[in-house]
Design a protein around this motif. Structure first.
Motif, PDB file in Angstrom:
ATOM      1  N   LEU A 101     -58.033-130.005   1.905  1.00  0.00           N
ATOM      2  CA  LEU A 101     -57.375-130.029   3.209  1.00  0.00           C
ATOM      3  C   LEU A 101     -58.344-129.614   4.316  1.00  0.00           C
ATOM      4  N   PHE A 102     -59.004-128.459   4.140  1.00  0.00           N
ATOM      5  CA  PHE A 102     -59.924-127.973   5.167  1.00  0.00           C
ATOM      6  C   PHE A 102     -61.176-128.852   5.264  1.00  0.00           C
ATOM      7  N   SER A 103     -61.589-129.429   4.146  1.00  0.00           N
ATOM      8  CA  SER A 103     -62.718-130.364   4.177  1.00  0.00           C
ATOM      9  C   SER A 103     -62.354-131.616   4.958  1.00  0.00           C
ATOM     10  N   ALA A 104     -61.107-132.073   4.808  1.00  0.00           N
ATOM     11  CA  ALA A 104     -60.654-133.251   5.559  1.00  0.00           C
ATOM     12  C   ALA A 104     -60.635-132.958   7.058  1.00  0.00           C
ATOM     13  N   ILE A 105     -60.218-131.756   7.436  1.00  0.00           N
ATOM     14  CA  ILE A 105     -60.245-131.380   8.856  1.00  0.00           C
ATOM     15  C   ILE A 105     -61.698-131.342   9.338  1.00  0.00           C
ATOM     16  N   GLY A 106     -62.580-130.761   8.517  1.00  0.00           N
ATOM     17  CA  GLY A 106     -64.007-130.753   8.854  1.00  0.00           C
ATOM     18  C   GLY A 106     -64.567-132.161   8.964  1.00  0.00           C
ATOM     19  N   LEU A 107     -64.122-133.051   8.080  1.00  0.00           N
ATOM     20  CA  LEU A 107     -64.544-134.456   8.117  1.00  0.00           C
ATOM     21  C   LEU A 107     -64.150-135.099   9.446  1.00  0.00           C
ATOM     22  N   VAL A 108     -62.942-134.820   9.907  1.00  0.00           N
ATOM     23  CA  VAL A 108     -62.481-135.371  11.195  1.00  0.00           C
ATOM     24  C   VAL A 108     -63.311-134.800  12.341  1.00  0.00           C
ATOM     25  N   ILE A 109     -63.590-133.497  12.306  1.00  0.00           N
ATOM     26  CA  ILE A 109     -64.415-132.884  13.351  1.00  0.00           C
ATOM     27  C   ILE A 109     -65.806-133.517  13.362  1.00  0.00           C
ATOM     28  N   GLU A 110     -66.429-133.537  12.180  1.00  0.00           N
ATOM     29  CA  GLU A 110     -67.794-134.060  12.038  1.00  0.00           C
ATOM     30  C   GLU A 110     -67.901-135.499  12.507  1.00  0.00           C
ATOM     31  N   ASN A 111     -67.012-136.330  12.014  1.00  0.00           N
ATOM     32  CA  ASN A 111     -67.103-137.755  12.319  1.00  0.00           C
ATOM     33  C   ASN A 111     -66.472-138.104  13.657  1.00  0.00           C
ATOM     34  N   GLY A 112     -65.634-137.214  14.185  1.00  0.00           N
ATOM     35  CA  GLY A 112     -65.099-137.396  15.528  1.00  0.00           C
ATOM     36  C   GLY A 112     -66.204-137.350  16.569  1.00  0.00           C
ATOM     37  N   VAL A 113     -67.140-136.424  16.388  1.00  0.00           N
ATOM     38  CA  VAL A 113     -68.285-136.329  17.300  1.00  0.00           C
ATOM     39  C   VAL A 113     -69.086-137.631  17.253  1.00  0.00           C
ATOM     40  N   LEU A 114     -69.363-138.120  16.053  1.00  0.00           N
ATOM     41  CA  LEU A 114     -70.117-139.371  15.905  1.00  0.00           C
ATOM     42  C   LEU A 114     -69.334-140.554  16.472  1.00  0.00           C
ATOM     43  N   TYR A 115     -68.028-140.589  16.254  1.00  0.00           N
ATOM     44  CA  TYR A 115     -67.188-141.666  16.760  1.00  0.00           C
ATOM     45  C   TYR A 115     -67.244-141.731  18.286  1.00  0.00           C
ATOM     46  N   VAL A 116     -67.082-140.567  18.935  1.00  0.00           N
ATOM     47  CA  VAL A 116     -67.107-140.527  20.398  1.00  0.00           C
ATOM     48  C   VAL A 116     -68.473-140.978  20.918  1.00  0.00           C
ATOM     49  N   ALA A 117     -69.539-140.514  20.293  1.00  0.00           N
ATOM     50  CA  ALA A 117     -70.882-140.915  20.731  1.00  0.00           C
ATOM     51  C   ALA A 117     -71.095-142.412  20.543  1.00  0.00           C
ATOM     52  N   THR A 118     -70.655-142.937  19.395  1.00  0.00           N
ATOM     53  CA  THR A 118     -70.888-144.348  19.072  1.00  0.00           C
ATOM     54  C   THR A 118     -70.008-145.281  19.885  1.00  0.00           C
ATOM     55  N   TYR A 119     -68.697-145.037  19.858  1.00  0.00           N
ATOM     56  CA  TYR A 119     -67.767-145.979  20.480  1.00  0.00           C
ATOM     57  C   TYR A 119     -67.369-145.580  21.902  1.00  0.00           C
ATOM     58  N   GLY A 120     -67.494-144.305  22.225  1.00  0.00           N
ATOM     59  CA  GLY A 120     -67.175-143.861  23.578  1.00  0.00           C
ATOM     60  C   GLY A 120     -68.331-144.045  24.540  1.00  0.00           C
ATOM     61  N   PHE A 121     -69.547-143.785  24.063  1.00  0.00           N
ATOM     62  CA  PHE A 121     -70.723-143.843  24.934  1.00  0.00           C
ATOM     63  C   PHE A 121     -71.708-144.948  24.545  1.00  0.00           C
ATOM     64  N   GLY A 122     -71.470-145.608  23.422  1.00  0.00           N
ATOM     65  CA  GLY A 122     -72.357-146.689  23.000  1.00  0.00           C
ATOM     66  C   GLY A 122     -73.689-146.212  22.431  1.00  0.00           C
ATOM     67  N   TRP A 123     -73.765-144.947  22.035  1.00  0.00           N
ATOM     68  CA  TRP A 123     -74.994-144.392  21.476  1.00  0.00           C
ATOM     69  C   TRP A 123     -74.993-144.622  19.971  1.00  0.00           C
ATOM     70  N   ASP A 124     -75.499-145.778  19.552  1.00  0.00           N
ATOM     71  CA  ASP A 124     -75.429-146.093  18.128  1.00  0.00           C
ATOM     72  C   ASP A 124     -76.768-146.484  17.514  1.00  0.00           C
ATOM     73  N   GLY A 125     -77.862-146.146  18.158  1.00  0.00           N
ATOM     74  CA  GLY A 125     -79.175-146.372  17.560  1.00  0.00           C
ATOM     75  C   GLY A 125     -79.373-145.415  16.390  1.00  0.00           C
ATOM     76  N   PRO A 126     -80.328-145.708  15.523  1.00  0.00           N
ATOM     77  CA  PRO A 126     -80.549-144.845  14.355  1.00  0.00           C
ATOM     78  C   PRO A 126     -80.800-143.373  14.714  1.00  0.00           C
ATOM     79  N   LEU A 127     -81.627-143.115  15.706  1.00  0.00           N
ATOM     80  CA  LEU A 127     -81.913-141.729  16.098  1.00  0.00           C
ATOM     81  C   LEU A 127     -80.667-141.085  16.698  1.00  0.00           C
ATOM     82  N   GLN A 128     -79.997-141.796  17.583  1.00  0.00           N
ATOM     83  CA  GLN A 128     -78.791-141.259  18.209  1.00  0.00           C
ATOM     84  C   GLN A 128     -77.709-140.976  17.171  1.00  0.00           C
ATOM     85  N   SER A 129     -77.521-141.887  16.232  1.00  0.00           N
ATOM     86  CA  SER A 129     -76.519-141.675  15.190  1.00  0.00           C
ATOM     87  C   SER A 129     -76.829-140.436  14.367  1.00  0.00           C
TER      88      SER A 129
END
Length: 169
Positions: free
Chosen positions: A88-116
């Motif tokens: 359960l807590f790992s799943a919440i951590g997974l959402v936190i971790e990948n939420g940051v990446l999601y916002v950067a990738t799809y919110g700001f378009g930062w999806d280059g290898p270094l940015q990712s």
């Protein structure tokens, strides 16, 4: 044991726990980042999905490390409860971790290898703070008996130092 001595013992114990958690976490970070980059470079899986898969692999790796290294001395009687809370807590951590990446990738378009990689790492850092707190508080609980014994020992030690020595008894 004095209050100062008890505090020192607790801080030393916390420092060892943080070090062990960090050692397992560092290995999990390597597993996570390696799996993420391997998936990104060898497949057509979108960046956030690759990150989700890598995070799941790291979660499985970390459970073994936490259970058998970091928290091996903690209560093992409720494994089903422990594993359920860990997931359960790992799943919440997974959402936190990948939420940051999601916002950067799809919110700001930062999806280059270094940015990712930068935003994946940043997400891991934020999620790690949550995971440390939740795992030590809810998942890998200290044995109540150990705390009771330590409290009793410190009480007896305090009583011994307070009583005057009797001569000729």
């Amino acid at each position: 044991m004095s209050e100062r001595g008890a505090l020192r013992v607790r801080l030393n114990r916390l420092a060892r726990e943080v070090a062990k958690f960090g050692a397992v976490g560092a290995m999990g970070l390597l597993v996570n980042m390696a799996a993420f980059n391997l998936l990104r470079q060898t497949t057509e899986i979108p960046v956030v999905r690759a990150s989700l898969l890598a995070t799941v692999i790291a979660i499985l790796f970390n459970y073994v490390g936490f259970r058998y290294f970091t928290y091996r001395d903690r209560d093992k009687s409720g494994r089903t409860r422990e594993l359920s809370l860990f997931l359960l807590f790992s799943a919440i951590g997974l959402v936190i971790e990948n939420g940051v990446l999601y916002v950067a990738t799809y919110g700001f378009g930062w999806d280059g290898p270094l940015q990712s990689n930068v935003f994946k790492f940043l997400g891991i850092a934020v999620a790690t703070l949550f995971r440390f707190w939740s795992y030590r508080t809810w998942v890998f609980q200290a044995l109540p008996a150990r705390e009771a014994v330590q409290t009793a020992e410190s009480f007896l030690e305090q009583r011994r130092t307070e009583q005057p020595h009797r001569v000729g008894s």
